[in-house]
Write a protein that holds these residues in place. Structure first.
Motif, short mmCIF file in Angstrom:
data_model
loop_
_atom_site.label_atom_id
_atom_site.label_comp_id
_atom_site.label_asym_id
_atom_site.label_seq_id
_atom_site.Cartn_x
_atom_site.Cartn_y
_atom_site.Cartn_z
N MET A 146 0.83 -1.20 0.00
CA MET A 146 0.00 0.00 0.00
C MET A 146 0.86 1.26 0.00
N ARG A 147 1.93 1.23 0.79
CA ARG A 147 2.79 2.41 0.85
C ARG A 147 3.45 2.68 -0.50
N VAL A 148 3.88 1.61 -1.20
CA VAL A 148 4.46 1.79 -2.53
C VAL A 148 3.42 2.36 -3.48
N SER A 149 2.20 1.82 -3.41
CA SER A 149 1.14 2.32 -4.29
C SER A 149 0.83 3.79 -4.03
N LEU A 150 0.73 4.16 -2.74
CA LEU A 150 0.47 5.56 -2.42
C LEU A 150 1.64 6.45 -2.81
N ALA A 151 2.86 5.94 -2.68
CA ALA A 151 4.02 6.73 -3.09
C ALA A 151 4.04 6.93 -4.60
N GLU A 152 3.61 5.91 -5.35
CA GLU A 152 3.52 6.07 -6.80
C GLU A 152 2.46 7.09 -7.17
N GLN A 153 1.31 7.08 -6.44
CA GLN A 153 0.29 8.10 -6.69
C GLN A 153 0.82 9.50 -6.35
N SER A 154 1.58 9.58 -5.25
CA SER A 154 2.15 10.89 -4.90
C SER A 154 3.16 11.34 -5.94
N GLN A 155 3.91 10.39 -6.49
CA GLN A 155 4.86 10.76 -7.54
C GLN A 155 4.13 11.27 -8.78
N ALA A 156 3.03 10.60 -9.16
CA ALA A 156 2.25 11.08 -10.29
C ALA A 156 1.68 12.46 -10.01
N LEU A 157 1.28 12.70 -8.77
CA LEU A 157 0.76 14.01 -8.38
C LEU A 157 1.85 15.08 -8.48
N ALA A 158 3.06 14.73 -8.01
CA ALA A 158 4.16 15.69 -8.07
C ALA A 158 4.56 15.95 -9.52
N LYS A 159 4.53 14.92 -10.37
CA LYS A 159 4.84 15.14 -11.79
C LYS A 159 3.81 16.06 -12.44
N ARG A 160 2.56 15.91 -12.04
CA ARG A 160 1.52 16.79 -12.57
C ARG A 160 1.80 18.23 -12.17
N GLY A 161 2.26 18.43 -10.94
CA GLY A 161 2.61 19.79 -10.51
C GLY A 161 3.75 20.36 -11.31
N VAL A 162 4.75 19.51 -11.63
CA VAL A 162 5.87 19.99 -12.45
C VAL A 162 5.39 20.39 -13.84
N VAL A 163 4.49 19.57 -14.41
CA VAL A 163 3.97 19.89 -15.75
C VAL A 163 3.20 21.21 -15.72
#
Length: 421
Positions: A146-163
């Motif tokens: 679960m932690r890996v999955s949530l970290a991947e979602q957070s990474q996608a969220l951070a990438k969206r912020g960069v975009v």
């Protein structure tokens, strides 16, 4: 190429594609780790865990000691010659049998039987320990996933912020510093993802060790990391505490020390040694029967030291049992409090905090794109959501740890609320 060779070539290409496809499918099937439920994990651990297997031998060991304790002492055969000259020598052959007095054999057997009882409860405690260890490792692996999955979602969220930041910077609407801030947050989330991935690998190793298997083999635990059993009632737990394996083992140790004290008191009574034999005199050419009785005189050694030590060990066992009960009561109350607090946190995260934080990220991101919010607001909303997800996993881990503590004490906690338990 002839009209005959063309279909053959097409057939070869189709066969090649089929072989490659089957090979890929088989490779993917072999590469994917086998699924494992909690019930299967518990069953596999009971069958393969070496620590539980080692504990199981203690019952057979105690039975062997009981068999040995019930045996009678062996008789003794002796031969004696007086004077080595053939004309005048006297030879004696006799057999001696020790006779235990005072009920020593019965007391010794009773002590060994108490050892069998204690060994049986010790095996049960080992099973409870293993059950708790497997549950901890199993849910640890689920929560690591679960932690890996949530970290991947957070990474996608951070990438969206960069975009988003890159688009606003190219449009000249925000400073390049905003993009740098977004990239820093993305790097932080990447570190968190790497940590979560490493913890997932460690959780896999712990699960395999608990199951008694190869630590390098991967498993896929199947289940919901957030689905914990219903928290048992405090009064039911306290009422069931005397039946826990640890307190029953403490009581068996008291019985064992009482039996040892009884044995030491009986050892104050000396044993009788009876001997029967035949004596032949070469000089008189005559054979006579020999009968003898012997018994130690308990003048100095009356086993008083061992009696005193056994009495104090019995007192010590009682105090240790009382101390174990106090410790277990405190541990149960602490585990219940931790479970209740963690469950409340999990409920708060699921019902309010996580949905609100997710909505805040979406609204601030849309508002930033329309120029209504500063990018710092977007970063703060993203950071709040990431922290909320981390707190959610920690609350689940805390509730699981409390559950495991009770499993270690009681075994299957779900049986406590059932009638007749």
């Amino acid at each position: 190429m002839s009209f005959i060779d063309q279909p053959l070539a097409g057939l070869r290409r189709s066969a090649t594609v089929l072989v490659i496809t089957l090979g890929l499918s088989l490779g993917e099937a072999l590469a994917s780790p086998p699924a494992l439920t909690l019930a299967e994990a518990l069953e596999r651990a009971r069958a393969n865990n070496p620590a539980l297997a080692a504990a199981g031998w203690s019952v057979d060991i105690a039975r062997g000691e009981r068999e040995q304790a019930s045996l009678l002492p062996n008789p003794e055969l002796s031969w004696e010659m007086e004077d080595t000259r053939s004309d005048t020598r006297t030879t004696t052959v006799q057999i001696s049998q020790p006779i235990e007095l005072g009920g020593k054999r019965g007391a010794r057997t009773a002590l060994a039987e108490r050892g069998i009882d204690a060994a049986g409860v010790e095996v049960e405690r080992a099973r409870n320990e293993l059950r708790a260890e497997v549950i901890q490792a199993f849910y640890g692996a689920l929560q690591a996933d679960m932690r890996v999955s949530l970290a991947e979602q957070s990474q996608a969220l951070a990438k969206r912020g960069v975009v988003i930041a890159e688009g606003r910077v190219r449009a000249g609407k925000v400073s390049p510093i905003e993009l740098t801030r977004a990239q820093v947050q993305l790097a932080e989330v990447g570190l968190e993802l790497r940590r979560a991935t490493q913890e997932r690998a460690s959780a896999q190793v712990q699960l395999q060790v608990a199951l008694g298997g190869d630590a390098s083999a991967a498993l896929k635990p199947v289940g919901d990391a957030a689905e914990l059993p219903r928290m048992p009632d405090a009064s039911g737990l306290m009422g069931a505490l005397p039946g826990s394996a640890e307190l029953r083992l403490a009581q068996r140790l008291i019985d064992q020390q009482d039996a040892a004290f009884s044995l030491e008191k009986r050892r104050r009574i000396p044993d009788l040694n009876i001997s029967l034999g035949s004596q032949y005199s070469a000089e008189d050419r005559e054979r006579v029967n020999v009968v003898g009785l012997s018994m130690p005189i308990p003048l100095f050694d009356r086993n008083q030291g061992n009696v005193l030590a056994a009495a104090r060990r019995a007192d010590q066992a009682r105090d240790q049992r009382n101390a174990a009960e106090l410790r277990l009561r405190g541990a149960v109350q602490q585990a219940l409090g931790q479970w209740q607090a963690a469950s409340a946190e999990v409920e708060a995260f699921q019902s309010a905090l996580l949905p609100a934080a997710s909505r805040a990220v979406d609204s601030t991101a849309r508002g930033f794109e329309m120029g209504k919010f500063a990018f710092l607001d977007v970063l703060d909303a993203q950071r709040t959501l990431i922290q909320a997800r981390s707190g959610y996993v920690q609350a689940l881990a805390s509730a699981t740890a409390a559950w495991v503590s009770l499993e270690r004490i009681y075994g299957d906690v779900s049986r406590i609320d059932r009638p007749g338990t």
